[in-house]
Scaffold this motif. Sequence first.
Motif, PDB file in Angstrom:
ATOM      1  N   LYS A 109     129.227  52.538  70.601  1.00  0.00           N
ATOM      2  CA  LYS A 109     129.525  53.877  70.048  1.00  0.00           C
ATOM      3  C   LYS A 109     128.620  54.353  69.207  1.00  0.00           C
ATOM      4  N   VAL A 110     128.111  55.491  69.571  1.00  0.00           N
ATOM      5  CA  VAL A 110     126.725  55.884  68.738  1.00  0.00           C
ATOM      6  C   VAL A 110     127.141  56.987  67.653  1.00  0.00           C
ATOM      7  N   GLN A 143     130.677  52.762  59.211  1.00  0.00           N
ATOM      8  CA  GLN A 143     131.829  51.964  59.041  1.00  0.00           C
ATOM      9  C   GLN A 143     133.264  52.502  59.335  1.00  0.00           C
ATOM     10  N   ALA A 144     133.399  53.887  58.964  1.00  0.00           N
ATOM     11  CA  ALA A 144     134.550  54.521  59.197  1.00  0.00           C
ATOM     12  C   ALA A 144     134.801  54.876  60.697  1.00  0.00           C
ATOM     13  N   HIS A 145     133.771  54.956  61.622  1.00  0.00           N
ATOM     14  CA  HIS A 145     133.569  55.395  62.914  1.00  0.00           C
ATOM     15  C   HIS A 145     133.702  54.125  63.709  1.00  0.00           C
ATOM     16  N   ALA A 146     133.525  52.816  63.185  1.00  0.00           N
ATOM     17  CA  ALA A 146     133.403  51.753  63.868  1.00  0.00           C
ATOM     18  C   ALA A 146     132.094  51.741  65.057  1.00  0.00           C
ATOM     19  N   ALA A 147     131.230  52.324  64.363  1.00  0.00           N
ATOM     20  CA  ALA A 147     129.841  52.592  65.290  1.00  0.00           C
ATOM     21  C   ALA A 147     129.070  51.610  65.521  1.00  0.00           C
ATOM     22  N   ASP A 148     128.583  51.412  66.796  1.00  0.00           N
ATOM     23  CA  ASP A 148     127.740  50.186  67.013  1.00  0.00           C
ATOM     24  C   ASP A 148     125.996  50.492  66.836  1.00  0.00           C
ATOM     25  N   VAL A 149     125.720  51.696  67.000  1.00  0.00           N
ATOM     26  CA  VAL A 149     124.605  52.355  67.083  1.00  0.00           C
ATOM     27  C   VAL A 149     124.410  53.457  65.975  1.00  0.00           C
TER      28      VAL A 149
END
Length: 337
Positions: free
Chosen positions: A200-201, A246-252
Amino acid sequence: MNDLTLNPALPLGIAAVERDTGIGKDTLRVWERRYGFPQPERNGAGDRLYPEAQVERLRLIRRLLDVGHRPAQIVALPIEQLDALARGRGVLTDATVAPGARSAAPEPADSPMVSAYLALLKQHDAERLRRALQQDVMRMGLDRFVTEVVAPLNTGVGLAWMRGTLEVFEEHLYAEVIQRVLRSAIGAVPLGETAQSRPKVLMTTVPQEPHVLGLLMAEAMLVLEGCRCVQLGAQLPLGDMSRAVQAHAADVLVLSFSPLLQAAQVLDALAELRGRLPGSIELWVGGSNPALRKRLPDGVRVAKALGDLGPCVHDWRERHRSPSTTDLLMSKPQSRD
């Protein structure tokens, strides 16, 4: 009438110059110290005031930056040389370029495709322009459309604007239409299964970086790789980026940098962001800013071209691949009879 009419000949404050030219306040101050331009006047309170002649020169510098020239090459040049460069009649020589800042002038994008689209743009028919671009998307596919149409067309539009053959409002029309077309095409790409749609970007730009078209082009390539992308627009404060990750639980986190920013601004922003982000969050960057060719902070990956994004995604998935059933069986100790 009670409305006050602004006199365009009056000097502009630094905030107004930033709005007019797209060049950030901090950048203007750095250029003033480093290159001796601009040379603002001061009012009674000590605030900077920029005469119209300097604002016009800054507009021309911005045009040249947009097509790949570096600040060290052009900021200190007189208006006559800037104008010659903008019209394709000037050449940067050793005498006019700061040490270590030499590079070839950008090549013009004069292909028949670019010329046809520029002619269409000059007709000021936004809907016809949009339909023509959408037809190319359907005919070529999104990946080829981005690399074979949008990329050279961006260069062609920038050069035409720089040379004065394209009005500012026409360049704005192009930017609006191409962004609409890209967003529509990106939205039409089917989403993959949740397990396959990582990473998730999160995508944005740092403060004082207003360009978002490069981000949309990158998003197009990433969604074709099956990624989930979240666009947050331009100029997000660095603290908000870490909170958004952090809010979007992004990986990149993906950032784009144009030549508008100074190298120190780019490097400082990346160092601060890398320090703010958890080690598990990857930071990918791209764009035409020369700072991206320097040594970057550890943990920052550069995509030198749009085609590099696919390998970035592949490598991320390899590093985060869940063990398959076969892997588990092979690693399980075998019992002896």
